[in-house]
Write an enzyme that holds these catalytic residues in place. Structure first.
Site, PDB file in Angstrom:
ATOM      1  N   ASP A 205       0.851  -1.202   0.000  1.00  0.00           N
ATOM      2  CA  ASP A 205       0.000   0.000   0.000  1.00  0.00           C
ATOM      3  C   ASP A 205       0.885   1.250   0.000  1.00  0.00           C
ATOM      4  O   ASP A 205       2.102   1.168   0.134  1.00  0.00           O
ATOM      5  CB  ASP A 205      -0.914  -0.017   1.248  1.00  0.00           C
ATOM      6  CG  ASP A 205      -2.123   0.896   1.078  1.00  0.00           C
ATOM      7  OD1 ASP A 205      -2.184   1.646   0.085  1.00  0.00           O
ATOM      8  OD2 ASP A 205      -2.996   0.873   1.959  1.00  0.00           O
TER       9      ASP A 205
ATOM     10  N   HIS B   2     -10.891  -1.280  -5.962  1.00  0.00           N
ATOM     11  CA  HIS B   2     -10.705  -0.273  -4.905  1.00  0.00           C
ATOM     12  C   HIS B   2      -9.867   0.928  -5.344  1.00  0.00           C
ATOM     13  O   HIS B   2     -10.290   2.075  -5.200  1.00  0.00           O
ATOM     14  CB  HIS B   2     -10.075  -0.930  -3.669  1.00  0.00           C
ATOM     15  CG  HIS B   2      -9.634   0.050  -2.632  1.00  0.00           C
ATOM     16  ND1 HIS B   2     -10.529   0.810  -1.905  1.00  0.00           N
ATOM     17  CD2 HIS B   2      -8.390   0.445  -2.229  1.00  0.00           C
ATOM     18  CE1 HIS B   2      -9.861   1.608  -1.093  1.00  0.00           C
ATOM     19  NE2 HIS B   2      -8.568   1.416  -1.266  1.00  0.00           N
TER      20      HIS B   2
HETATM   21  C1  HEM Z   1      -8.894  -1.365   5.270  1.00  0.00           C
HETATM   22  C2  HEM Z   1      -9.253  -0.578   4.284  1.00  0.00           C
HETATM   23  C3  HEM Z   1      -8.381  -0.309   3.084  1.00  0.00           C
HETATM   24  C4  HEM Z   1      -7.463  -1.117   2.482  1.00  0.00           C
HETATM   25  C5  HEM Z   1      -7.061  -2.546   2.865  1.00  0.00           C
HETATM   26  C6  HEM Z   1      -6.896  -0.374   1.392  1.00  0.00           C
HETATM   27  C7  HEM Z   1      -5.918  -0.864   0.535  1.00  0.00           C
HETATM   28  C8  HEM Z   1      -5.415  -0.194  -0.548  1.00  0.00           C
HETATM   29  C9  HEM Z   1      -4.455  -0.735  -1.473  1.00  0.00           C
HETATM   30  C10 HEM Z   1      -3.829  -2.116  -1.388  1.00  0.00           C
HETATM   31  C11 HEM Z   1      -4.205   0.218  -2.409  1.00  0.00           C
HETATM   32  C12 HEM Z   1      -3.270   0.094  -3.615  1.00  0.00           C
HETATM   33  C13 HEM Z   1      -1.930   0.676  -3.341  1.00  0.00           C
HETATM   34  C14 HEM Z   1      -1.770   2.112  -3.787  1.00  0.00           C
HETATM   35  O1  HEM Z   1      -2.249   2.479  -4.876  1.00  0.00           O
HETATM   36  O2  HEM Z   1      -1.176   2.882  -3.041  1.00  0.00           O
HETATM   37  C15 HEM Z   1      -5.005   1.373  -2.069  1.00  0.00           C
HETATM   38  C16 HEM Z   1      -5.031   2.564  -2.758  1.00  0.00           C
HETATM   39  C17 HEM Z   1      -5.775   3.663  -2.383  1.00  0.00           C
HETATM   40  N1  HEM Z   1      -6.709   3.731  -1.381  1.00  0.00           N
HETATM   41 FE1  HEM Z   1      -7.139   2.273  -0.062  1.00  0.00          FE
HETATM   42  N2  HEM Z   1      -7.482   0.864   1.348  1.00  0.00           N
HETATM   43  C18 HEM Z   1      -8.396   0.938   2.370  1.00  0.00           C
HETATM   44  C19 HEM Z   1      -9.225   1.999   2.655  1.00  0.00           C
HETATM   45  C20 HEM Z   1      -9.253   3.180   1.979  1.00  0.00           C
HETATM   46  C21 HEM Z   1     -10.115   4.300   2.286  1.00  0.00           C
HETATM   47  C22 HEM Z   1     -11.145   4.325   3.418  1.00  0.00           C
HETATM   48  C23 HEM Z   1      -9.825   5.275   1.381  1.00  0.00           C
HETATM   49  C24 HEM Z   1     -10.417   6.657   1.229  1.00  0.00           C
HETATM   50  C25 HEM Z   1     -11.546   7.095   1.701  1.00  0.00           C
HETATM   51  C26 HEM Z   1      -8.774   4.770   0.516  1.00  0.00           C
HETATM   52  C27 HEM Z   1      -8.189   5.481  -0.503  1.00  0.00           C
HETATM   53  C28 HEM Z   1      -7.215   5.005  -1.349  1.00  0.00           C
HETATM   54  C29 HEM Z   1      -6.573   5.806  -2.383  1.00  0.00           C
HETATM   55  C30 HEM Z   1      -6.834   7.279  -2.684  1.00  0.00           C
HETATM   56  C31 HEM Z   1      -5.678   4.961  -3.045  1.00  0.00           C
HETATM   57  C32 HEM Z   1      -4.743   5.331  -4.198  1.00  0.00           C
HETATM   58  C33 HEM Z   1      -5.380   5.069  -5.505  1.00  0.00           C
HETATM   59  C34 HEM Z   1      -4.502   5.537  -6.652  1.00  0.00           C
HETATM   60  O3  HEM Z   1      -3.915   6.612  -6.578  1.00  0.00           O
HETATM   61  O4  HEM Z   1      -4.438   4.825  -7.648  1.00  0.00           O
HETATM   62  N3  HEM Z   1      -8.464   3.500   0.898  1.00  0.00           N
HETATM   63  N4  HEM Z   1      -5.746   1.094  -0.935  1.00  0.00           N
END
Ligand code: HEM
Length: 309
Positions: free
Chosen positions: A36, A170
């Protein structure tokens, strides 16, 4: 900072009543096994180069108070100016992850280990190594995932229908990048966020499918000058609603508020695949909003004559 803390304790009789430990694994992976913290916006004037050449740096005022934001205004901030300027807002969430339930679900839906990994990647938009599906749609690519020069260099315009990365994944929901550009109705730049995800609780050892009862998950921290149109908007409109991708009944398959009835559509040929009966994999345990003052504001607070106000 220490002086400010002591001054505040004296002033308000504050004492620490609760503390949350968290950590970052050297691999950068969190409890579901995915790396992440890869996708972050570049901030104009920060001197830190962006990792996605397809996204122009975002105005500093989107993240720091007292500077012009993407709309050209500076937005409301705490007064006096010395307190608000260079500060920002934080949203903190303790997100419990149901890792055993997640592994059981994937195993039940997949015919092989390879398919399990693929379905997991389709839900996130990246493979566990961090390699984006848009750049490596068929299999994980550890070198790509580990390469900061390449692992965030992509957009979605050549994959608008989501055959490589589903629109409901996601990371694509949380940051649709250029996927909505042709619609002209949404400005993705107004919904960007700086975020930090660290882990709490022990990892569930690999290969374990039974819940061990341990509390584990992610401590999610958002930072931005507009928490409502950034963090709140992304959470409610993009993660927990599917209208913007033409699937109103679907929520984020990984982080959405699913209740056992949800579905997740994976476009593929000759016929799309639809995962059914999605249980909740993430449960919000708690959270809070904060104002984080800048360094000058902290100094100002520390030097305040606390006896006379
Ligand atoms: C337990 C809950 C969550 C898990 C396991 C999770 C996991 C991940 C993973 C594995 C990535 C891909 C790695 C990356 O692009 O940096 C990611 C990207 C992201 N997540 Fe989450 N996330 C969670 C909750 C959230 C929440 C609540 C938000 C916002 C309200 C969020 C916003 C984002 C954003 C903005 C990205 C980057 C997307 C991009 O720029 O392509 N995440 N998340």
């Amino acid at each position: 900072v220490e002086r400010a803390r002591r001054a505040h304790e004296q002033l308000a009789g504050v004492e620490v009543i609760w503390r949350q430990d968290c950590y970052q694994l050297p691999t950068g992976r969190t409890s579901f096994g995915f790396k992440d913290g890869i996708g972050q916006p570049a901030v104009e004037g920060s001197g830190v180069p962006g990792s996605n050449p397809g996204e122009r740096p975002i105005k500093a005022g989107e993240f720091i108070l007292g500077y012009p934001d993407e709309t050209g205004s500076t937005g409301p901030m705490p007064t006096p100016e010395i307190l608000g300027r260079n500060g920002t807002y934080l949203a903190f969430r303790k997100l419990h992850t149901r890792v055993a339930a997640y592994r059981q679900y994937l195993r039940a839906k997949a015919a092989s280990r390879e398919e399990e990994a693929l379905l997991g990647a389709k839900m996130v938009g990246r493979w566990q190594s961090g390699a984006p599906l848009t750049l490596s749609p068929g299999q994980d690519d550890a070198d790509l995932g580990a390469d900061p020069g390449r692992n965030n260099r992509f957009g979605y315009t050549d994959d608008l229908r989501g055959f490589k990365c589903p629109a409901g994944a996601h990371a694509r929901r949380a940051n649709p990048r250029d996927a909505l550009d042709h619609e002209m109705s949404v400005d993705v730049r107004l919904h960007r966020m700086l975020r930090l995800g660290t882990s709490y609780g022990p990892m569930l050892p690999e290969g374990v499918f039974e819940d061990d009862g341990a509390d584990r998950g992610i401590i999610f921290v958002f930072a931005g000058a507009h928490p409502k149109r950034q963090f709140e908007f992304v959470k409610t409109q993009w993660l927990n609603d599917g209208i913007f991708i033409g699937a109103p009944a679907e929520k984020d398959p990984l982080a959405g508020a699913n209740d056992g009835t949800g579905t997740f559509t994976i476009p593929q040929r000759p016929i799309r695949r639809r995962l059914q009966s999605l249980p909740p994999f993430v449960i919000t345990r708690g959270g809070e909003y904060f104002f984080a003052p800048g360094l000058r504001a902290l100094r100002w607070l520390a030097e305040m004559d606390i006896q006379n106000g």
